[in-house]
Scaffold this motif. Structure first.
Motif, short mmCIF file in Angstrom:
data_model
loop_
_atom_site.label_atom_id
_atom_site.label_comp_id
_atom_site.label_asym_id
_atom_site.label_seq_id
_atom_site.Cartn_x
_atom_site.Cartn_y
_atom_site.Cartn_z
N ASP A 1 0.66 -1.37 0.52
CA ASP A 1 -0.18 -0.12 0.01
C ASP A 1 0.78 1.33 -0.30
O ASP A 1 2.15 1.10 0.99
CB ASP A 1 -0.77 -0.01 1.40
N TYR A 2 0.32 2.40 -1.14
CA TYR A 2 1.53 3.27 -1.91
C TYR A 2 0.90 4.56 -1.14
O TYR A 2 -0.33 4.50 -1.33
CB TYR A 2 2.63 2.90 -2.59
N ASN A 3 1.79 5.76 -0.24
CA ASN A 3 0.94 6.89 -1.17
C ASN A 3 1.39 7.54 -2.04
O ASN A 3 3.06 7.78 -1.63
CB ASN A 3 1.27 7.40 0.63
N TYR A 4 1.05 8.23 -2.52
CA TYR A 4 2.03 9.03 -4.30
C TYR A 4 1.71 10.10 -3.26
O TYR A 4 2.79 11.00 -3.42
CB TYR A 4 0.93 8.91 -5.30
N GLY A 5 0.95 10.59 -2.68
CA GLY A 5 0.88 12.35 -2.08
C GLY A 5 1.13 13.19 -2.78
O GLY A 5 0.56 12.80 -3.56
N HIS A 6 1.35 14.28 -2.68
CA HIS A 6 1.13 16.17 -3.82
C HIS A 6 2.63 15.16 -4.63
O HIS A 6 2.00 15.91 -5.19
CB HIS A 6 1.78 17.28 -2.95
N LEU A 7 3.55 14.94 -4.55
CA LEU A 7 4.44 14.95 -5.39
C LEU A 7 3.96 13.83 -6.09
O LEU A 7 4.36 13.54 -7.96
CB LEU A 7 6.25 14.54 -4.75
N GLY A 8 3.49 12.68 -6.00
CA GLY A 8 3.31 11.81 -7.13
C GLY A 8 4.31 11.15 -7.94
O GLY A 8 4.09 10.19 -9.35
N ASP A 9 5.35 10.76 -7.25
CA ASP A 9 6.22 10.14 -7.77
C ASP A 9 5.90 8.29 -8.19
O ASP A 9 5.24 8.00 -6.73
CB ASP A 9 7.87 10.23 -6.83
N PRO A 10 6.55 7.10 -8.57
CA PRO A 10 6.27 5.99 -8.70
C PRO A 10 6.94 5.72 -7.46
O PRO A 10 7.75 6.10 -5.96
CB PRO A 10 6.86 5.37 -9.72
N LEU A 11 6.26 4.43 -6.21
CA LEU A 11 7.00 4.00 -6.66
C LEU A 11 7.99 3.16 -6.09
O LEU A 11 8.29 2.99 -7.27
CB LEU A 11 6.12 2.64 -5.79
N ALA A 12 9.40 3.19 -5.05
CA ALA A 12 10.79 2.91 -5.00
C ALA A 12 10.68 1.91 -3.93
O ALA A 12 11.37 1.89 -3.16
CB ALA A 12 11.49 3.46 -4.70
N ARG A 13 10.84 0.32 -4.51
CA ARG A 13 10.88 -0.62 -4.14
C ARG A 13 12.64 -0.93 -3.75
O ARG A 13 12.88 -1.30 -4.93
CB ARG A 13 10.48 -1.73 -4.45
N VAL A 14 13.24 -0.80 -3.18
CA VAL A 14 14.64 -1.09 -2.66
C VAL A 14 15.21 -2.23 -2.23
O VAL A 14 14.58 -3.16 -1.30
CB VAL A 14 15.34 -0.08 -2.06
N ILE A 15 16.19 -3.41 -2.68
CA ILE A 15 16.27 -4.76 -2.12
C ILE A 15 18.05 -4.95 -2.19
O ILE A 15 18.13 -4.54 -3.36
CB ILE A 15 15.43 -6.00 -3.41
N GLN A 16 18.56 -5.34 -1.19
CA GLN A 16 20.06 -5.57 -1.29
C GLN A 16 20.08 -6.41 -2.08
O GLN A 16 19.78 -7.43 -1.60
CB GLN A 16 20.21 -6.23 0.09
N VAL A 17 20.94 -6.20 -3.05
CA VAL A 17 21.80 -7.29 -3.84
C VAL A 17 23.77 -7.32 -3.33
O VAL A 17 24.68 -8.98 -4.29
CB VAL A 17 21.64 -7.25 -5.39
N ARG A 18 23.91 -6.73 -3.16
CA ARG A 18 25.27 -6.65 -2.96
C ARG A 18 25.89 -6.15 -1.30
O ARG A 18 25.51 -5.10 -0.85
CB ARG A 18 26.61 -6.56 -3.95
N ARG A 19 26.25 -6.98 -0.50
CA ARG A 19 27.34 -6.55 0.77
C ARG A 19 28.50 -7.46 0.96
O ARG A 19 28.90 -8.35 0.41
CB ARG A 19 26.12 -6.88 2.00
N PRO A 20 29.73 -6.25 1.60
CA PRO A 20 30.71 -7.29 2.28
C PRO A 20 29.75 -8.51 3.05
O PRO A 20 29.22 -9.01 4.11
CB PRO A 20 30.91 -6.22 2.74
N ALA A 21 30.37 -9.86 2.70
CA ALA A 21 30.93 -10.39 3.38
C ALA A 21 30.43 -10.32 5.37
O ALA A 21 30.11 -11.40 6.14
CB ALA A 21 31.01 -12.20 3.45
N THR A 22 32.65 -10.36 5.28
CA THR A 22 32.63 -10.37 7.17
C THR A 22 32.65 -8.72 7.23
O THR A 22 32.83 -8.68 8.13
CB THR A 22 33.52 -11.07 6.94
N ASP A 23 33.25 -7.82 6.60
CA ASP A 23 34.05 -6.65 6.69
C ASP A 23 32.83 -5.75 7.32
O ASP A 23 31.78 -5.97 6.49
CB ASP A 23 34.54 -5.75 5.39
N GLU A 24 33.04 -4.84 7.70
CA GLU A 24 32.21 -3.29 7.64
C GLU A 24 31.64 -2.86 6.42
O GLU A 24 32.28 -3.46 5.38
CB GLU A 24 32.46 -2.63 8.40
N LEU A 25 30.12 -2.26 6.99
CA LEU A 25 29.99 -2.01 5.16
C LEU A 25 30.18 -0.55 5.14
O LEU A 25 30.45 0.03 3.57
CB LEU A 25 28.38 -1.45 6.19
N TYR A 26 31.36 0.02 5.78
CA TYR A 26 31.27 1.54 4.92
C TYR A 26 33.52 1.05 4.73
O TYR A 26 34.37 2.08 3.71
CB TYR A 26 31.80 2.46 6.76
#
Length: 313
Positions: free
Chosen positions: A58-83
């Motif tokens: 359920d998505y609220n377009y609000g006053h801007l009217g931008d499409p929905l952005a669904r974000v999914i992780q596809v790469r992360r350090p396996a053991t190191d810090e994110l930074y």
């Protein structure tokens, strides 16, 4: 020979100018809005280890009217810090997300734009790949049409509400971990999505997750978390209840809370869905340097051959 060196210098400057133009003049890509009011998901784990996901949002377009952005992780350090940047090469955990489609609440297909991006490295370019310099990558799924902008006045006290319901479907490979008794589903991977407040925007309020597995899961559980007004992350209550021997339902009633689920899976038949690892990618700046060096070498060789032919003619 002096003339050849002058030509080589001009060629190098032109190539450098082209490279700068390519990297700087790409049009910006805006993924859309992220005002998700509610999300429920159905996870269907197949016998080969592929996870089929159906999300009702359920998505609220609000006053801007931008499409929905669904974000999914596809790469992360396996053991190191994110930074940790790619300057310190390491091993990354990767997920393959594919067959992405979306419909509205009535089942009609809606537009979907899928792009893989580094969440920490603007600009977001039209190519969908903007650097790979932080060892992070997200899949941005832009769903729906752009609606007209609604102008608001400073005296307006009520926000503009324009609700829409989208059903987003995709498949995931690499969502399982190998264990001593078989495999374990861990999606999204909360060990790498919770690290760092800057990743909090990836959270999507989740109310219900329904998990279907080929056989009875072992110790299914959920973890809830919530970002407070002060920006701090706190745990949130969630419940786990079996619906049938092969189906488990996870729920939370906390507003704006998110959930990740875990379930053990006995047996050895899920290898195709096991965790995938890859060396961290080479920075875009390194590839650009290599390209310029290769172009300069080709230009040098070409000019040398032309010069020698003229000397022997």
């Amino acid at each position: 020979m002096r003339k050849g060196l002058v030509v080589l210098a001009v060629v190098g400057l032109v190539l450098a100018g082209v490279a700068v133009a390519v990297t700087r003049d790409q049009p910006y890509y805006y993924p859309g809005g992220s005002d998700v009011v509610r999300l429920s998901a159905d996870y269907a784990l197949k016998a080969d280890g592929t996870l089929e996901v159906t999300e009702t949002i359920d998505y609220n377009y609000g006053h801007l009217g931008d499409p929905l952005a669904r974000v999914i992780q596809v790469r992360r350090p396996a053991t190191d810090e994110l930074y940790r940047s790619v300057d310190t090469r390491g091993t990354d955990r990767v997920w393959k997300v594919f067959d992405v489609t979306a419909t509205d609440a009535k089942g009609a297909m809606v537009p979907v734009d899928v792009r893989e991006m580094d969440p920490w490295l603007p600009p977001l370019t039209d190519t969908g790949i903007d650097g790979w310099n932080s060892r992070l990558a997200d899949l941005h799924i832009k769903v729906g049409e752009q609606l007209p902008y609604v102008k608001t006045a400073p005296t307006d006290t009520e926000p503009v509400v324009r609700m829409a319901t989208f059903v987003v479907r995709y498949k995931v490979r690499g969502a399982l971990e190998r264990t001593s008794s078989g495999y374990e589903l861990n999606w999204p991977d909360r060990r790498r999505s919770e690290d760092g407040e800057r990743m909090a925007y990836l959270d999507t309020p989740t109310t219900t997750i329904r998990l279907k597995t080929p056989n009875a899961p072992i110790n299914p559980s959920c973890a809830g978390h919530r970002n407070g007004n002060d920006g701090k992350r706190t745990t949130s209550a969630c419940t786990t209840a079996p619906s049938t021997s092969h189906e488990t339902v996870f729920t939370t009633t906390q507003p704006k809370a998110t959930m990740t689920v875990t379930a053990g899976l006995p047996g050895d038949g899920f290898a195709a869905g096991a965790a995938m690892y890859d060396d961290s990618p080479t920075p875009a700046s390194t590839w650009l340097r290599r390209l310029l060096i290769a172009a300069a070498l080709v230009a040098t060789l070409t000019i040398t051959l032309i010069w020698r032919r003229r000397q022997t003619a």
